[in-house]
Design an enzyme around this catalytic site. Structure first.
Site, PDB file in Angstrom:
ATOM      1  CE  LYS A 208       2.103  -4.365  14.802  1.00  0.00           C
ATOM      2  NZ  LYS A 208       3.292  -3.548  14.953  1.00  0.00           N
ATOM      3  CD  GLU A 257       9.464  -0.672   8.575  1.00  0.00           C
ATOM      4  OE1 GLU A 257       8.290  -0.284   8.377  1.00  0.00           O
ATOM      5  OE2 GLU A 257       9.751  -1.735   9.152  1.00  0.00           O
ATOM      6  CD  GLU A 301       1.249  -0.467  16.730  1.00  0.00           C
ATOM      7  OE1 GLU A 301       0.409   0.103  17.465  1.00  0.00           O
ATOM      8  OE2 GLU A 301       1.427  -0.148  15.549  1.00  0.00           O
ATOM      9  CD  GLU A 436      -1.251   4.779  13.344  1.00  0.00           C
ATOM     10  OE1 GLU A 436      -1.726   4.718  14.500  1.00  0.00           O
ATOM     11  OE2 GLU A 436      -0.416   3.969  12.907  1.00  0.00           O
ATOM     12  CE  LYS A 440       1.249   4.781   9.951  1.00  0.00           C
ATOM     13  NZ  LYS A 440       0.851   3.451  10.462  1.00  0.00           N
TER      14      LYS A 440
HETATM   15  C1  ISC Z   1       2.018  -0.142   7.674  1.00  0.00           C
HETATM   16  C2  ISC Z   1       2.437   1.121   7.707  1.00  0.00           C
HETATM   17  O1  ISC Z   1       3.215   1.628   8.718  1.00  0.00           O
HETATM   18  C3  ISC Z   1       3.915   0.777   9.626  1.00  0.00           C
HETATM   19  C4  ISC Z   1       5.194   1.432   9.908  1.00  0.00           C
HETATM   20  C5  ISC Z   1       5.326   2.341  10.941  1.00  0.00           C
HETATM   21  C6  ISC Z   1       4.322   2.482  11.901  1.00  0.00           C
HETATM   22  C7  ISC Z   1       3.233   1.679  11.874  1.00  0.00           C
HETATM   23  C8  ISC Z   1       2.187   1.811  12.921  1.00  0.00           C
HETATM   24  O2  ISC Z   1       2.378   2.581  13.872  1.00  0.00           O
HETATM   25  O3  ISC Z   1       1.130   1.182  12.807  1.00  0.00           O
HETATM   26  C9  ISC Z   1       3.080   0.586  10.886  1.00  0.00           C
HETATM   27  O4  ISC Z   1       3.447  -0.589  11.531  1.00  0.00           O
HETATM   28  C10 ISC Z   1       2.101   2.065   6.638  1.00  0.00           C
HETATM   29  O5  ISC Z   1       2.578   3.203   6.665  1.00  0.00           O
HETATM   30  O6  ISC Z   1       1.368   1.689   5.676  1.00  0.00           O
END
Ligand code: ISC
Length: 453
Positions: A208, A257, A301, A436, A440
């Protein structure tokens, strides 16, 4: 705050500083029911602002009574040593211990970009005045470090003068800034990086890696960080808010987070990875959420993050417990898989040991960790600075709370830098990952009110 009362606390600290020939922290706290951390941050647009939930705490810190900075990969151990040495003989007037606020760079091996220069590898401040709001109400702390050569009377006078500053009226800012230029790697080029990561995953080099995007706006005037924070606060849902100022720049975010929090030795965290959009109707939104909870690629993941957090903490905790299956964490534009994790710190270990053990989790780095970090350094193409790194607070009793600085922006006087990333695993599709990052980025873009001319 009464100068005579402060003076007696500072004099007691001065006696100890002379006796031990080292700096000693002094803190005095009083109820402050009429002060509001967010209103003070909006007024000053400086210092440190914090608004986290579960446990709920808001903080506003102004002025710097002491700074702890450290460099290199062992920066947290250095901050830990310095902080607890400073607090060893702390003089505490009232119920509230001294509290340190700050953050750190994601990767100390990545060369520092000029816009991140004011943000050191690790940089923590003891705010001169600190307002906190939690279930025990609102309290104002005056914090000071008294050295053997200090004059306690001068320190008390300076603290009272700084207290007046807290009530200063807001500085007016130019009207809303216009965007002069927006710079970002075009979608096909960023997606090529994802394809590259997928090759490294196929070859077995990685399982990953989290790849992020950087968007830079050039502006014709400064942003009002207080107004941006107010808008983030209005729509915060399940996010935690933070803002830290260094030398005319502000790093702020609304992150879902939490990296690790500690209350009387009890640690709590969660694995957060796996994402889907929010849908416009509640029925459709539930369907999207159910799809996320059942998606094998997203669950894989996510599971990598759960396992790595459990392994990371195992050497410093007892009673380690993780939820058996993830739940949904719903934010304004995106929903995530989240698995709560709890543990007890073993004797002799601290919250910062936990942060050192966890950062970077595979929610922001990847697996194997060192290979993923090297991949990010080589391929991502920009300096993450404090994005995706721990930001938070720590008190003299070892309690504290650290977030992962996601959904964040760095504001310099005439520029604004935005960051967002996603976890790439086998089965990821470059176009979906790009989409995605767009969702975000959306909440921060909305709060910033940045629209091209
Ligand atoms: C790296 C990020 O999210 C992380 C945190 C939650 C879900 C994530 C995802 O689903 O990829 C990422 O790992 C960001 O928001 O910049």
């Amino acid at each position: 705050m009464n100068e005579a009362a402060l003076l007696s606390v500072f004099e007691a600290a001065h006696q100890l500083a002379l006796k031990h020939q080292r700096p000693v922290v002094a803190v005095s706290s009083r109820p402050a029911p009429n002060l509001d951390p967010l209103v003070l941050y909006e007024t000053h647009r400086q210092g440190f602002f914090w608004c986290a939930h579960s446990p709920g705490l808001a903080l506003f810190g102004l002025g710097c009574a002491w700074q702890i900075e450290a460099t290199g990969p062992q920066r947290l151990a250095e901050v830990n040593r310095h902080w607890f040495a400073l607090c060893a003989d702390a003089v505490i007037d009232g119920a509230h211990p001294p509290l340190l606020l700050g953050g750190m760079r994601f990767d100390t091996q990545q060369p520092c970009a000029p816009h991140w220069a004011p943000f050191a590898d690790a940089s923590f401040h003891l705010a001169q005045w600190l307002l906190s709001e939690d279930r025990d109400g609102r309290w104002l702390r005056c914090q000071c470090v008294v050295e053997p050569g200090s004059d306690p009377a001068a320190l008390a006078r300076a603290s009272v003068a700084a207290h007046q500053q807290l009530f200063a009226s807001p500085r007016s800012l130019a009207s809303h800034p216009e965007v002069i230029e927006r710079t970002a790697l075009p979608a096909p080029q960023w997606q090529a990086k994802v394809a590259n990561a997928l090759q490294a995953i196929d070859s077995g080099e990685l399982s990953k890696v989290v790849l992020a995007r950087h968007i830079e706006y050039q502006l014709d005037a400064a942003l009002d960080s207080g107004a941006v924070m107010r808008r983030l606060h209005e729509r915060r849902n399940s996010s935690h808010l933070f803002a830290l100022h260094r030398a005319g720049s502000c790093f702020m975010g609304a992150t879902p987070e939490r990296l690790l929090s500690c209350r009387e030795g009890h640690l709590s965290t969660h694995a957060l990875a796996g994402s889907a959009r929010r849908a416009p109707t509640s029925e459709e939104d539930q369907q999207v959420g159910a799809g996320l909870l059942a998606d094998p690629k997203e669950l894989h993941e996510h599971q990598l993050v759960v396992q790595t957090i459990l392994q990371g903490l195992s050497g410093i905790v007892s009673d380690l417990q993780a939820a058996t299956r993830p739940e949904l964490l719903k934010l304004a534009t995106v929903q995530h898989l989240s698995s709560p994790i709890s543990a007890r710190l073993v004797e002799g270990c601290s919250l910062l040991d936990g942060i050192q053990a966890l950062h970077p989790t595979p929610a922001v780095g990847g697996l194997p960790a060192a290979t993923a970090m090297a991949f990010i350094r080589r391929h991502e193409g920009f300096d993450r600075g404090w994005y995706a790194a721990p930001v938070g607070w720590l008190d003299a009793r070892g309690n504290g709370d650290f977030l992962v600085a996601l959904r964040s922006a760095l504001m310099t006087p005439l520029h604004c830098h935005l960051f967002a990333g996603c976890g790439i695993v086998q089965g990821s599709r470059p176009a979906d990952e790009y989409e995605e990052t767009q969702i975000k980025l959306a909440s921060m873009e909305q709060a910033l009110h940045l629209a091209p001319r």
